[in-house]
Motif scaffolding. Structure first.
Motif, PDB file in Angstrom:
ATOM      1  N   HIS A  30       0.840  -1.198   0.000  1.00 15.67           N
ATOM      2  CA  HIS A  30       0.000   0.000   0.000  1.00 15.67           C
ATOM      3  C   HIS A  30       0.882   1.258   0.000  1.00 15.67           C
ATOM      4  CE1 HIS A  30      -3.634  -2.364   0.756  1.00 15.67           C
ATOM      5  NE2 HIS A  30      -2.933  -3.037   1.659  1.00 15.67           N
ATOM      6  N   PRO A  31       1.619   1.487  -1.085  1.00 13.59           N
ATOM      7  CA  PRO A  31       2.519   2.641  -1.129  1.00 13.59           C
ATOM      8  C   PRO A  31       1.747   3.953  -1.224  1.00 13.59           C
ATOM      9  CG  PRO A  31       2.409   1.626  -3.286  1.00 13.59           C
ATOM     10  CD  PRO A  31       1.619   0.739  -2.353  1.00 13.59           C
ATOM     11  N   GLU A  39      -2.675   5.966   5.268  1.00 15.70           N
ATOM     12  CA  GLU A  39      -2.763   4.585   5.765  1.00 15.70           C
ATOM     13  C   GLU A  39      -1.502   4.199   6.539  1.00 15.70           C
ATOM     14  OE1 GLU A  39      -4.005   1.104   3.544  1.00 15.70           O
ATOM     15  OE2 GLU A  39      -5.127   2.385   2.163  1.00 15.70           O
ATOM     16  N   THR A  40      -0.353   4.577   6.003  1.00 14.21           N
ATOM     17  CA  THR A  40       0.907   4.232   6.660  1.00 14.21           C
ATOM     18  C   THR A  40       0.999   4.892   8.027  1.00 14.21           C
ATOM     19  OG1 THR A  40       1.942   4.128   4.465  1.00 14.21           O
ATOM     20  CG2 THR A  40       3.402   4.176   6.381  1.00 14.21           C
ATOM     21  N   SER A  98       3.310  -3.700  -5.042  1.00 11.00           N
ATOM     22  CA  SER A  98       2.384  -2.576  -4.953  1.00 11.00           C
ATOM     23  C   SER A  98       1.005  -2.917  -5.507  1.00 11.00           C
ATOM     24  CB  SER A  98       2.955  -1.379  -5.725  1.00 11.00           C
ATOM     25  OG  SER A  98       1.994  -0.351  -5.834  1.00 11.00           O
ATOM     26  N   GLY A  99      -0.008  -2.570  -4.739  1.00  9.91           N
ATOM     27  CA  GLY A  99      -1.380  -2.753  -5.198  1.00  9.91           C
ATOM     28  C   GLY A  99      -1.938  -1.501  -5.836  1.00  9.91           C
ATOM     29  N   MET A 104       5.200   2.991  -5.787  1.00 12.82           N
ATOM     30  CA  MET A 104       6.020   1.865  -5.361  1.00 12.82           C
ATOM     31  C   MET A 104       6.987   2.283  -4.262  1.00 12.82           C
ATOM     32  SD  MET A 104       8.942  -0.107  -7.577  1.00 12.82           S
ATOM     33  CE  MET A 104      10.009  -1.321  -6.789  1.00 12.82           C
ATOM     34  N   HIS A 105       7.219   1.392  -3.312  1.00 12.32           N
ATOM     35  CA  HIS A 105       8.284   1.601  -2.332  1.00 12.32           C
ATOM     36  C   HIS A 105       9.595   1.145  -2.964  1.00 12.32           C
ATOM     37  CE1 HIS A 105       6.808   3.294   1.362  1.00 12.32           C
ATOM     38  NE2 HIS A 105       5.704   2.582   1.250  1.00 12.32           N
ATOM     39  N   ALA A 106      10.195   2.047  -3.740  1.00  8.07           N
ATOM     40  CA  ALA A 106      11.413   1.739  -4.484  1.00  8.07           C
ATOM     41  C   ALA A 106      12.659   2.290  -3.813  1.00  8.07           C
ATOM     42  CB  ALA A 106      11.304   2.295  -5.909  1.00  8.07           C
ATOM     43  N   CYS A 107      12.531   2.745  -2.571  1.00 10.06           N
ATOM     44  CA  CYS A 107      13.701   3.277  -1.867  1.00 10.06           C
ATOM     45  C   CYS A 107      13.847   2.679  -0.474  1.00 10.06           C
ATOM     46  CB  CYS A 107      13.623   4.803  -1.777  1.00 10.06           C
ATOM     47  SG  CYS A 107      15.222   5.612  -1.555  1.00 10.06           S
ATOM     48  N   GLY A 108      12.955   1.765  -0.098  1.00  9.16           N
ATOM     49  CA  GLY A 108      13.096   1.069   1.167  1.00  9.16           C
ATOM     50  C   GLY A 108      12.521   1.774   2.373  1.00  9.16           C
TER      51      GLY A 108
END
Length: 396
Positions: A30-31, A39-40, A98-99, A104-108
């Motif tokens: 859930h990025p 949400e995060t 990613s939904g 996208m969580h492309a950096c961690g």
């Protein structure tokens, strides 16, 4: 505190590894982009409250701060983790990918958030420290100019949740998982943005002599920009000028009237930073004029240089050596041309920003890449590190 009281070890966090992995995968699936981390932030706040932390929401728009006190100590420490994702289409094919298309969580940052949550749970359960801990879960690190760190600071972060020192961590592809990298002094570069808008005269593709082609001007500017670092900057001074975006036209038979370039500019020296701005502006304007067009340069100063304080870095290195051994600690790693808005926090408080290896070779995909994924092996390691850092800092 009693010196016989043990400090956190990686083995203490291993039983939580599966639960931490589930949290990380949930966040990854859930990025949310800068200032959309609703949400995060809710997940972070809910977990902290379950574990007994005092929680403050909405700091710097979508930021969350968790506060925990133990004993009678008057010292305080702040630890930061970033929460935002990137506008990238994920191509990992992972079951928890990613939904949300295009995010996208492309950096961690999903891993950074989870490691700090793991430490939060352990610290709440053990309370082997005396003083105050503030956990800063920050939005919008990736925004580049509208910084989440700056937003939290402007919202009174260090007045409302004061600390004597502040620490942050980022994963590091290219180093083995569990290997810690440090550097005192300047560590990561200042990061600026330049937008060059080129004005020409549009027309029919078959009659170029009746136009001023902004595409040709843009191409000329792109090539000329490559000479700035090579010929204007002292070779002993690090600098980068990258054209990351180039847009002009929509069809093949029309010469457009305008073109646009967007640049990423990196430096470590204030003088170099000033010279880069000057030369980019002069070069773009003169190149455009030589073709009969015009160029307007908007230069936006972004994040400052990350400068780690000596004492806090030495202390952070000491904790890492205790946790994983000297063989897994690099005390003086290379400077990095990437930028990081944790620099704003380091302007307010002494502290250090450190790196944790995320993998090498095929397992070390670079960040900001559609195939990147945070290495779950680091979850108990990073969580144990933060827990031990707090226990040591508030037990000295």
């Amino acid at each position: 505190m009693n010196d016989a009281v043990p400090f956190a070890e990686v083995a203490d966090l291993e039983p939580a590894a599966a639960a931490l992995r589930d949290i990380r995968h949930q966040i990854h699936h859930h990025p949310e982009l800068a200032y959309e981390e609703v949400e995060t932030a809710a997940l972070v706040a809910r977990k902290l409250e379950e574990w007994g932390w005092q929680v403050t929401r909405g700091v710097g728009r979508t930021g969350v701060v968790g506060t925990l006190k133990a004993g009678s100590g008057t010292r305080s420490i702040g630890i930061r983790a970033d929460m935002d994702a990137l506008p990238i289409i994920e191509q990992t094919g992972l079951p928890y990918a990613s939904g949300t298309h295009g995010k996208m969580h492309a950096c961690g940052h999903d891993g950074h958030t989870t490691m700090l949550l793991g430490a939060a749970q352990h610290l709440a359960a053990t309370r082997r420290f005396s003083g105050t801990v503030h956990l800063y879960f920050q939005p919008a690190e990736e925004s580049g100019v509208d910084s989440g760190a700056k937003k939290m600071i402007d919202d009174g972060l260090f007045e409302r949740f004061s600390c004597d020192a502040v620490f942050g961590m980022h994963n590091h592809p290219g180093a083995e998982p569990g290997k810690f990298l440090f550097r005192k002094g300047p560590f990561m570069s200042a990061g600026d943005k330049a937008v060059i808008t080129i004005e020409g005269v549009g027309g029919h593709a078959a009659r170029p002599h009746m136009t001023v082609d902004p595409v040709v001007i843009a191409a000329s500017i792109v090539m000329a920009l490559q000479t700035i670092v090579a010929r204007n900057i002292d070779p002993a001074q690090p600098a980068v000028v990258t054209v990351g975006s180039m847009h002009a036209g929509t069809v093949n038979n029309v010469i457009p009237g305008t073109a646009k370039l967007e640049l990423s500019v990196r430096s470590f020296s204030a003088d170099v930073r000033t010279l880069l701005k000057k030369r980019i502006t002069e070069l773009a304007e003169s190149q455009a004029a030589s073709y009969g067009g015009k160029a307007n340069v908007e230069y936006i100063e972004g994040y400052p240089v990350v400068i780690n304080s000596d004492a806090e870095t030495d202390f952070a290195i000491e904790v890492a050596r205790e946790l994983v051994g000297s063989d897994n600690v690099v005390a003086h790693t290379d400077m990095l041309m990437g930028s990081e808005d944790f620099s704003f926090m380091l302007q307010q408080r002494p502290g250090t920003f450190l790196r944790l290896g995320n993998g090498v070779g095929e397992d070390g995909c670079m960040v900001h890449n559609p195939h990147y994924d945070f290495n779950d092996r680091n979850l108990p390691i990073g969580a144990a590190y933060w827990a031990r850092l707090v226990e040591r800092y508030l037990g000295r």
